[in-house]
Design a protein around this motif. Structure first.
Motif, PDB file in Angstrom:
ATOM      1  N   SER A  40      29.179  81.962  10.656  1.00 26.26           N
ATOM      2  CA  SER A  40      28.825  80.547  10.519  1.00 26.26           C
ATOM      3  C   SER A  40      28.572  80.222   9.054  1.00 26.26           C
ATOM      4  N   THR A  41      28.361  78.928   8.782  1.00 24.88           N
ATOM      5  CA  THR A  41      28.092  78.540   7.396  1.00 24.88           C
ATOM      6  C   THR A  41      26.666  78.885   7.017  1.00 24.88           C
ATOM      7  N   THR A 104      30.207  80.801  22.117  1.00 28.69           N
ATOM      8  CA  THR A 104      30.113  80.912  23.559  1.00 28.69           C
ATOM      9  C   THR A 104      31.454  81.305  24.150  1.00 28.69           C
ATOM     10  N   ARG A 109      38.524  78.756  25.939  1.00 32.00           N
ATOM     11  CA  ARG A 109      38.636  79.445  24.656  1.00 32.00           C
ATOM     12  C   ARG A 109      39.376  80.764  24.833  1.00 32.00           C
ATOM     13  N   GLN A 150      26.329  69.280  16.736  1.00 33.61           N
ATOM     14  CA  GLN A 150      27.407  69.832  15.919  1.00 33.61           C
ATOM     15  C   GLN A 150      28.718  69.636  16.657  1.00 33.61           C
ATOM     16  N   ASN A 178      24.932  73.134  10.685  1.00 30.83           N
ATOM     17  CA  ASN A 178      23.528  73.190  11.006  1.00 30.83           C
ATOM     18  C   ASN A 178      22.691  72.556   9.897  1.00 30.83           C
TER      19      ASN A 178
END
Ligand SMILES: N[C@@H](CCC(=O)N[C@@H](CS)C(=O)NCC(=O)O)C(=O)O
Lengths: 340, 403
Positions: A40-41, A104, A109, A150, A178
């Motif tokens: 993630s960032t 998730t 996905r 988000q 976030n």
């Protein structure tokens, strides 16, 4: 902005990488000498660079474990920060080898976005955070609230379903990261921030006054978070899968970061430990590695319990309990398939 | 025999070579050849890219199809100009996004043009202070990336305006908060249509009157106050009618209930930030274009006109502006295109335009990168072409008519 640019870049990469054969991510990684890990960032406790620029967190540790198993060095990781939106494009375009990003596992996905999920490394669910001064105690009382979400996440889909089925209204305030969610929430653009409960705990811990905010009791979804790789390279998927299993099994078997080296020297009388440590059987070669693959992973980051405690456990600022993420023997649902 | 053929062959080769070298040495044909080669290379390049992308997508098992457009979108959108909820299709989400893009682009073009013309004129002002203020504004604004302007305005709105509970009351009509400007929403009563009809009739009358007045002026030299008569027909008459009919509109006032204002309508900070930032930014460029346009009309023309006894206002209207416009309009078109395309920066602050809907959330939730990107690019192309077409038409209309 830079994220949509990133997605455009990834898209361009997708169209430019000359037609390449699928398999052999392992060979690519070895040849490169570095693992490109999609994270993630920045969400403290899961994946965020510290003040010296060194990445840390649960997701980061899983990246390092894979690098240690494959390359023999947990430091040989190149972290690729992504937003909820860009993560899959980055992975599918080949910019990343493996993904650990609060992601998730869902059917679409897996089957439609063509990802192969690794075993769950954090069982989570979506929650709501709100300022205490608003005096709200239940998500059902959120009618008319402005909610920061988000985009590109399961969060925004769950939210739409939950409010529609409960017949309450809200104003969605979409954000990319976030950090953006945090500024908008603290600035009062939204009353509520919703995301995975773990993410809420981590975000709240970074506030100046965490105690001014509560996380509502309702958990509105199942969010089994796990790593993922591209479809089509089974060997690489197996490596990811068994590294995760090994770290979970290590905790169950009592193998720690400190004791791993000693236990790996010679076979003892617990065959499960022997197989994990590579002193018995030939499991490494089944996934294209040597037999010390798991030993190196554990030495690099410790077992699952150690990873959990170090990054998000009760003694950290984030302070999450093991809950569902305890070993199956301890009342949780963490249950690693046996190495045999 | 055999030698003959070989001689024949070699002559035809030399004559062929001659043709090629002649073609090549001819400037025009050469440029055509080069262009053809460049075009072929370009197409080959794109064909290669697309083939690769499709192949790579297929290799990971993803087909190419637009069927997803009819599936439920499953996400909510805050600013909707048409009805939409999370059960609507991706197609519908896209339409919501298109309208949001068009709204901010249109509002941006209008405001940027007005501001740009004002600034451009101020920049030519003889007053040192006004002139310098305009100069500093223009230089500052155009040298800072527009994205930063957007983030700045949004940041100011969200962090410095009060929360709904302590909203700034604007004359009891509007409430300014960091969630946006809440205003009463007009709910038309049937009689309002009469007012609207009058308004439309006014516009039609003004157009007809204008061309009639022109004809009269050409024939007899008599000048009618076209502007004021038009204002009367289009604005004053409908406004009078509105009040005579007893204001046939109900206003639904926004009311603070729970977390937010309910009812009425709202202009969100995301829209305001994007609109203002795009307008302020582009206005600086337009100002320079306007200044250049006015400077391009030589002073001699103004002097000549004044010498003929034509008053200042008319000189401006009949001599300076028509000529300045010819210089202003073509570069102005590209500023309008810029506003439209820059509106895609909306995503940075979560304004739900095309890029954020079909090119953002839909793309991400369905994983149809290729399809969504094609749609988004086609839409921007379409908008740009429409703007260009309109501006070209306008440019032709104001072109110098040589007699
Ligand atoms: N689990 C959800 C949500 C993932 C998500 O975006 N989580 C947030 C908060 S826990 C995050 O990781 N943010 C980090 C970032 O912005 O880069 C999903 O897979 O869609």
């Amino acid at each position: 902005m830079n994220k949509s640019f990133l997605s455009a870049a990834a898209f361009a990469a997708l169209s430019m990488t000359a037609v390449n054969a699928q398999a052999a991510t392992l060979d690519d990684v070895k040849a490169r000498g570095e693992l490109n890990c999609v994270v993630s960032t920045g969400i403290a406790g899961f994946a965020a660079p510290d003040d010296k620029g060194v990445w840390a967190g649960i997701d980061v540790d899983f990246c390092r474990a894979v690098a240690a198993a494959v390359l023999g060095d947990g430091e040989k990781v190149n972290f690729v920060p992504t937003t909820g939106k860009t993560r899959f494009t980055v992975l599918n375009s080949g910019e990343g080898d493996i993904l650990f990003r609060n992601t998730t596992e869902t059917m679409s996905r897996d089957a439609d976005l063509k990802l192969t999920f690794l075993p769950v490394n954090y069982y989570d669910g979506q929650g709501f955070m709100i300022s205490k001064e608003l005096g709200v105690n239940s998500a059902k009382d959120l009618d008319g609230a402005s909610i920061c979400i988000q985009t590109g996440t399961t969060t925004e889909l769950n939210l739409a379903d939950y409010f529609r089925t409960n017949g309450i209204s809200y104003e969605p305030v979409p954000v990319e990261t976030n950090a953006e969610a945090q500024t908008n929430y603290l600035g009062g653009r939204c009353d509520v921030f919703t995301t995975d409960a773990s993410g809420l705990a981590s975000t709240r811990a970074s506030f100046e006054k965490p105690d001014d905010h509560i996380i509502l009791p309702e958990i509105i979804s199942k969010e089994p978070l796990g790593g993922a790789v591209r479809h089509g390279d089974d060997q690489w998927a197996d490596i990811g899968k068994w590294v995760v299993n090994a770290l979970i099994a290590a905790e169950e078997l009592g193998v720690t970061q400190g004791s791993a080296a000693e236990m790996g020297k010679a076979a003892g009388d617990n065959p499960s430990i022997n197989r994990l440590m590579g002193t018995e059987g030939d499991f490494g070669s089944m996934i294209g590695l040597d037999n010390q693959w798991a030993l190196r992973a554990i030495e690099a980051v410790g077992n699952y319990g150690e990873i959990f405690d170090r990054n998000i456990g009760p003694d950290t600022a984030i302070g999450l309990e093991r809950g569902l993420n305890a070993q199956w023997k301890d009342g949780g649902i963490l249950y690693a398939a046996p190495i045999r | 025999m055999s030698s003959g053929t070989s001689v024949e062959g070699s002559t035809s080769i030399t004559s062929q070579r001659n043709i090629f070298s002649r073609l090549w040495n001819d400037k025009e044909t050469r440029s055509v050849i080069v262009q053809i080669i460049a075009l072929v290379a370009l197409f080959a390049f794109f064909a290669f890219m697309i083939r690769n992308a499709v192949y790579n997508l297929e290799a990971i098992g993803k087909g190419f199809s637009f069927d997803f457009l009819w599936q439920p979108a499953n996400y909510d959108i805050n600013q909707r100009l048409i009805s939409y909820d999370s059960r609507s299709s991706h197609m519908r989400a896209m339409q919501v996004g298109i309208l949001n893009t068009l709204l901010v682009a249109f509002a941006g073009i209008v405001l940027a043009t007005v501001l740009g013309f004002i600034l451009g004129v101020l920049r030519l002002s003889k007053n040192w202070l006004t002139n310098k203020i305009a100069y500093v504004y223009i230089e500052y604004v155009r040298n800072v990336p527009v994205l930063l302007h957007i983030l700045l305005v949004h940041g100011i709105m969200v962090h410095s305006l009060p929360k709904p509970k302590s909203a700034i009351n604007v004359g009891d009509a509007g409430f300014l908060t960091n969630r946006g400007l809440f205003m009463p929403k007009p709910i038309p009563e049937p009689l309002l249509w009469a007012v609207i009809a009058l308004f439309v009739a006014g516009i039609i009358f003004a157009i007809i009157f204008r061309s009639w007045a022109k004809k009269v002026q050409n024939e007899t030299g008599k000048i009618y106050p076209v502007f004021w008569i038009s204002v009367f027909a289009i604005i004053i008459l409908p406004v009078l009618a509105y009040f005579l009919l007893g204001s046939p509109v109900n206003w639904e006032a926004p009311e603070l209930k729970g977390f937010n204002f309910r009812g009425g309508m709202v202009i969100r900070p995301e829209f305001i930030a994007l609109w203002l930032a795009l307008s302020f930014y582009t206005a600086a460029f337009i100002a320079e274009i306007v200044r250049a346009g006015i400077l391009a009309v030589s002073h001699g023309q103004t002097e000549a006109s004044m010498a003929l006894g034509i008053p200042r206002g008319r000189t401006l209207k009949l001599v300076v502006i028509p000529q300045a416009l010819r210089v202003i309009v073509p570069p102005l078109s590209s500023q309008y295109l810029n506003i439209t395309k820059n509106s895609s920066l909306a995503i940075a602050i979560g304004y739900m335009d095309i890029t954020a809907t079909i090119g953002g959330i839909s793309l991400n939730q369905t994983g149809r990168e290729m399809e969504c990107m094609i749609i988004v690019m086609a839409l921007y192309l379409l908008f740009s072409l429409l703007i260009s077409m309109f501006m070209n038409w306008y440019n032709k209309r104001i072109k110098l008519v040589e007699r």
